[in-house]
Structures are given as C-alpha cells and as structure tokens.
Motif scaffolding. Structure first.
Motif, mmCIF file in Angstrom:
data_model
loop_
_atom_site.group_PDB
_atom_site.id
_atom_site.type_symbol
_atom_site.label_atom_id
_atom_site.label_comp_id
_atom_site.label_asym_id
_atom_site.label_seq_id
_atom_site.Cartn_x
_atom_site.Cartn_y
_atom_site.Cartn_z
ATOM 1 N N GLU A 1 0.816 -1.220 0.000
ATOM 2 C CA GLU A 1 0.000 0.000 0.000
ATOM 3 C C GLU A 1 0.849 1.269 0.000
ATOM 4 O O GLU A 1 0.321 2.380 0.031
ATOM 5 C CB GLU A 1 -0.925 0.000 1.222
ATOM 6 N N SER B 1 0.465 3.931 -3.162
ATOM 7 C CA SER B 1 -0.772 4.719 -3.169
ATOM 8 C C SER B 1 -0.773 5.737 -2.037
ATOM 9 O O SER B 1 -1.276 6.862 -2.203
ATOM 10 C CB SER B 1 -1.988 3.794 -3.056
ATOM 11 N N ASP C 1 -1.112 9.622 -3.044
ATOM 12 C CA ASP C 1 -2.304 10.356 -2.612
ATOM 13 C C ASP C 1 -2.007 11.406 -1.556
ATOM 14 O O ASP C 1 -2.910 12.087 -1.077
ATOM 15 C CB ASP C 1 -3.357 9.381 -2.083
#
Length: 340
Positions: free
Chosen positions: A133, A136, A140
């Motif tokens: 993860e 991302s 973001d």
C-alpha cells in the motif's frame, strides 16, 4: 463562500476511492467523520455533492466538477508550501515518512539522527506501512516519502508509477542464509582440508557481516528438500525467495510462514527450518543459529519514493540526503548519486 482544504481533500479521496469507507481508510478517519465533513462541505457550497444509490453514495455531477477543481486547488496548496520552505533562511517543516519493519530498527534511526543534527527544524513522523500500500499512500499525499524494498529476483518488484512518483536508491544489501546451529556441515565440523574456510575477505559483503559468517558460501540448490521459515508468495520477500529457489531447481517448502525476520530467526534457532535474512537484520540474530553467505549473492535494493510534484521540496531533499549518507556509513552504498 469559504472552502475548507481538509473537506476538499476528503471529496477528492471519495472521487478516487469510490466509497466513503475507502476514503476514510486512506485518510485515517472514521467513515462517520468523513460523512459529516462532506455534509458540511455541501452546506458550504449550497448544492448537493453526493447522492444515495442503493446502500452506497456517489458524487453528483456537481460533486465531480468540484472534485476536479479540488485536485487543482490542493496541488496549488502543495506548491505554495514548497515555495515557502524554499524562501525560509532556516529549514523548518513537518514530514510523514512510511517505514518498513525491517528498516525501522536499523537504517531509519541513524538517518533521523543525521537529519536532526543537520536540520533541527525538520520534524519527522514515521509510520509503519504495508509494502503493497506504500505507493498509493505516497501518491495520494497520505505520506510525504516512504522506504521501499526492491527485490530484483521477484517478478514485478520495484515497479512504480513513474508519472507521479520518483525513486532514489538508498542502498543495496545482500540476503544471507540463517540455519540452526550445527545443522549445515562446515569445514570446521568435518575432517576437511588443512586449508580451512576461505578468508572472510573472499566473501562479498557491504557490511561487517563477513565477521558473522559461520562458514564459506553455500549453494542455494543444496537446500532443496529442507524446511523454510519465511514469508509466503503474497509478499515481495516471499516471491523473491520462491523465484531464486525455482531458478536453483526446486520449490521451497515453507513449513512456517512468518513475515518478521527477527521472529523467523527465533524459530530457526529452535530448529524449525532455515530462513533468508538481510544484512541489516543480522545483528538481531539470536543465539543458536549459524549464518552463511550464498555463492551466488541474493540482493535487494533499499529505495525512497516520493511525489514528482514535490521533488524540489527542501525538507524532502534533506531527508533523502540524510538517508543516503547513513547508508554510505553502513557500507550499503559505494557510489551514491544522492541529492544535493
């Protein structure tokens, strides 16, 4: 009308994730908190931004338009923060950095100490992240930077979205075999030659790991049929192990699926199998184990990723520089490109 940047950030995340639950998880809020803030944003703009569809909500046409503008507004806010950092005489900033468990107790602390000595105004908050993860979270904006491990032997490892992210090499370390004490025969255990094992200098190593070795390099193929204590193929580490073992002619038997290297070494010391351990983790090894290098070295790259839009942010450049210099001091990088 005054728009809240935090609420615009939530709207943007809802547009990206598609659900309130996904947006809340990405921003580390509860779903109810996100719902309340989006309702407050609707009251600010005086038009519906969300509509109910069955048991879910989705953006209205106006909500999609505002989400697109939120991308532009938040990008401009990020550029403004960078410009302010660049204008200050003394570097002050807050950074959130994603770290991996395998690095949190080894590379990261001295890197943070180096950064604090050079730039005491840069405050760093670290957060342990799940490797899958990490990209991302940085892309973001949930993290400013993050450490990433790249296993050249693992299919797909090291691939990232180079349109939004950039990667800096921090160091390269080798993976070594850790086996139960006395499980593998060594020249010292046998009637072997009078020459004994080769000198430590013959073993390629970036750190003082050569002083930890219990014997000469081993062939990975000689370990076929044995039990392993290691990650499964749902992790990059596990896929790297599977790939190198397959290249050596066998499929590893994972008797105990363990992700943490310290835990894996503890199980090895109990005689439950063998494992792979990275150089930085070797000082954590328990009693009752032997360490061997591989004849054909298995390596992994330590990198830091960050957004391309913040590549000129002084505090991020300072952090990367501190990480690179720390890796050099640990012998993990011989010819650093680094950052100025």
């Amino acid at each position: 009308m005054e728009l809240s940047l935090n609420r615009l950030r939530m709207l943007r995340e809802l547009s990206r994730c598609g659900t309130i639950t996904g947006a809340a998880a990405a921003l580390h809020y509860t779903p109810s908190a996100v719902s309340q803030q989006l309702a407050a944003l609707e009251r600010e703009v005086c038009v519906p931004l969300l509509e109910q569809v069955g048991r879910r909500v989705r953006l209205t046409e106006t909500g999609r338009v505002l989400a697109q503008h939120a991308e532009v507004i938040l990008a401009a806010e990020e550029r403004a923060r960078i410009a302010l950092e660049q204008a200050r005489e003394t570097l002050t900033a807050d950074l959130t950095v994603g770290v991996l468990a395998t690095l949190a107790g080894t590379l990261v602390p001295p890197a943070l100490a180096t950064l604090a000595e050079r730039h005491p105004g840069v405050r760093v908050k670290t957060r342990e992240v799940v490797p899958e993860e990490t990209q991302s979270a940085v892309r973001d904006g949930d993290l400013d930077l993050a450490f990433v491990l790249d296993y050249p032997a693992a299919p797909g490892s090291g691939a990232w979205d180079n349109s939004a992210l950039e990667c800096t090499l921090i160091g390269v370390e080798q993976l070594h075999l850790v086996a139960p004490r006395g499980r593998l025969s060594t020249p010292a255990d046998s009637a072997g030659s009078a020459e004994g094992p080769p000198p430590a200098a013959a073993v390629p190593s970036h750190t003082s790991a050569d002083r930890m070795f219990s014997g000469p390099p081993v062939e990975l193929a000689d370990l076929a049929g044995g039990s392993w204590v290691a990650s499964g193929t749902d992790t990059e580490f596990g896929r790297a192990l599977w790939s190198v073992c397959r290249a050596a002619g066998f499929t590893p038997h994972i008797a105990h699926q363990i992700d943490e290297q310290a835990t894996a070494m503890a199980m090895v010391s109990a005689g439950l199998g063998v494992t792979l351990v990275a150089e930085l983790a070797l000082p954590l090894r328990p009693v009752g184990v032997d360490v061997f290098p591989f004849r054909d070295p298995i390596r992994r790259r330590i990198t830091v990723i960050r957004r391309t839009s913040t590549r000129d942010r002084p505090s991020e450049r300072a952090f990367v520089r501190a990480a690179v210099d720390t890796a050099v001091s640990l012998g993990l990088l011989d010819d650093p490109a680094g950052e100025g």
